[in-house]
Design an enzyme around this catalytic site. Structure first.
Site, PDB file in Angstrom:
ATOM      1  N   GLU A  53     -48.790  26.562  31.227  1.00 28.59           N
ATOM      2  CA  GLU A  53     -49.093  27.232  32.668  1.00 28.59           C
ATOM      3  C   GLU A  53     -48.692  28.624  32.510  1.00 28.59           C
ATOM      4  OE1 GLU A  53     -49.986  28.791  35.674  1.00 28.59           O
ATOM      5  OE2 GLU A  53     -48.211  27.635  36.000  1.00 28.59           O
ATOM      6  N   CYS A  77     -49.820  32.639  40.352  1.00 31.58           N
ATOM      7  CA  CYS A  77     -51.219  32.299  38.240  1.00 31.58           C
ATOM      8  C   CYS A  77     -52.878  32.153  39.440  1.00 31.58           C
ATOM      9  CB  CYS A  77     -50.100  31.621  37.817  1.00 31.58           C
ATOM     10  SG  CYS A  77     -50.091  30.016  38.746  1.00 31.58           S
TER      11      CYS A  77
END
Length: 478
Positions: free
Chosen positions: A252, A286
């Site tokens: 990720e 993010c």
């Protein structure tokens, strides 16, 4: 050093034992004032070897543990996280800087994720294939093995659980290395698992020099899966290390979230939603909305409205109830953001608000809005990971989609339009692992969380998060 905020000492957790002394340490700073609040011990090579041995033992035992018992441990952990929510949220604020209300929301979302994985632990199904009478062909899904998990500092409570919870549900053991900058929240989470009855060999917690720890754990034949949350360059480095043992991986990585705002949107509602979400956690998310591409007909109104709302945000210590945006998490980030803003303005961007270091000794940077940002500027191509909104215009839907897909990132994307046909097209054509239309929420316990292209592969959360910790086996019986 100020009085310690920790109820229990910071430490490593290996083979069911807390190790709090006799190691080199790293200072932990409060980003609101830059002062030390503690010291976290760093694992030695011998500590890592012991953690690997414990994880190997733990996997052998835990994979054979009934799914109902795995589920019960996760459910008890969720209950303890809720019970200790204020303590966990305060630790996250002290170590990472986010406002306490945001941190409390993170804690409650973490408990919900544990609940979901507890439910899924008993639903790891295989299948039976049709074969002639007297024979069988089975498809089994089995735990992959010990997991080396590395996570970032921006969600100090949620990130460790995103690594631990699905692995434990699947029947794996875990060696977790969180950030050394936010260790207290991870320690408190491990204590929740411990108090919920998780055997000591199933989950290990280590801190240390990141490159040394990753090389040591990923070189071991014990480790059978890599799970990483962090930057693209570090993720690519870890993948190269994992390739030596053909290790299953979930990555990720970073993003550069495009936001497509069409002229038929509910403009005031869109602005209220986006400004609050852009500056959540000082933009250190993010999936933060970052590149705002606005249709020409509403561009000026959008930019003005965005800047006005941004100017009104209160910057301050996350423990102050009036604070709407806290400091950045470490002293590196304000300098990096200042460089990106300066370069963009030099290239022709208009500074509508912000653009400067905040007052005081903490790691503050004012919420910043830039308009007419050239595509050639560094900020439009490199993930800012900070409180900077970049605004530009587009003419047509084709132009907007092209710009959304221009970068190698593909994590989260946002679209605002009332046109149903266009909504379907955006969902189909935008290259991202997650697309939000007329909303900003991308993270749900029952939905996969992950990206494409340079933003990584594999999923966390949802049934897919547990599936990422399983291997598939075909068994044929004659």
């Amino acid at each position: 050093m100020t009085d310690s905020p920790y109820d229990t000492p910071l430490g490593l957790y290996i083979a069911g034992e807390w190790i709090t002394a006799g190691r080199d340490t790293q200072e932990v700073l409060n980003p609101a004032d830059g002062r030390a609040v503690g010291h976290v011990p760093l694992a030695t090579a011998a500590d890592l070897d012991r953690a690997l041995e414990a994880a190997e033992r733990g996997f052998r035992a835990w994979r054979s543990t009934a799914p109902q018992e795995r589920a019960a441990v996760l459910a008890r952990t969720a209950a303890l996280v809720r019970e200790r929510a204020d303590q966990l949220a305060r630790l996250a604020t002290l170590e990472e800087g986010k406002p306490f209300a945001e941190a409390k929301g993170e804690v409650l979302a973490t408990a919900a994720l544990l609940d979901f994985h507890a439910g899924e632990a008993v639903r790891i199904y295989g299948r039976v294939l049709p074969r002639p009478t007297g024979t069988r062909s089975l498809v089994l899904h089995q735990p992959v093995g010990p997991v080396a998990a590395f996570c970032a500092w921006n969600f100090p409570v949620m990130n460790p659980v995103r690594k631990l919870s699905p692995a434990i549900a699947a029947g794996c053991s875990v060696i977790l290395k969180p950030s050394e900058e936010t260790p207290g929240a991870a320690v408190a989470i491990l204590r929740c698992f411990q108090d919920a009855g998780l055997p000591g060999d199933v989950a290990q917690l280590v801190f240390g020099v990141p490159d040394a720890v990753s090389r040591h754990l990923l070189a071991s034949p014990v480790t059978r899966k890599l799970s990483f949350t962090g930057s693209v360059p570090v993720g690519k480095h870890l993948l190269k290390l994992a390739a030596d043992t053909v290790m299953k991986s979930t990555m990720e990585l970073g993003g550069h979230g495009p936001v497509l705002v069409f002229d038929d949107c509910d403009l005031e509602r869109t602005l209220d939603t986006l400004v609050a979400h852009k500056f959540r956690n000082a933009g250190q998310v993010c999936v933060a909305p970052t590149r705002f591409h606005v249709q020409q007909g509403i561009y000026e109104r959008f930019a003005q409205g965005f800047a006005e709302r941004t100017k009104a945000l209160k910057l301050g210590n996350g423990l102050d109830k009036a604070t709407q945006m806290g400091p950045m998490a470490n002293q590196r980030r304000p300098e990096a953001i200042a460089g990106l803003v300066e370069q963009a303005v030099g290239a022709g961007a208009k500074l509508l608000t912000g653009g400067a270091r905040g007052e005081g000794e903490g790691f503050f940077f004012t919420p910043t809005v830039l308009a007419d940002v050239p595509l050639s500027s560094s900020a439009m191509n490199e993930e800012p990971f900070g409180p900077v909104a970049l605004i530009g215009s587009f003419a047509s839907a084709d132009d907007a989609i092209t710009e959304a897909n221009r970068l190698p990132y593909g994590l989260g994307a946002y679209c605002f339009t009332e046109n149903g046909r266009l909504q379907n097209r955006l969902g189909d054509e935008i290259e991202a692992g997650m697309v939000a239309i007329n909303t900003v929420r991308l993270s749900w316990g029952d939905a996969p969380f992950g990206g494409v292209k340079d933003s990584g592969f594999g999923s966390e959360d949802g049934p897919e998060g547990i599936a990422a910790h399983l291997v598939t086996k075909a068994v044929h019986i004659a």
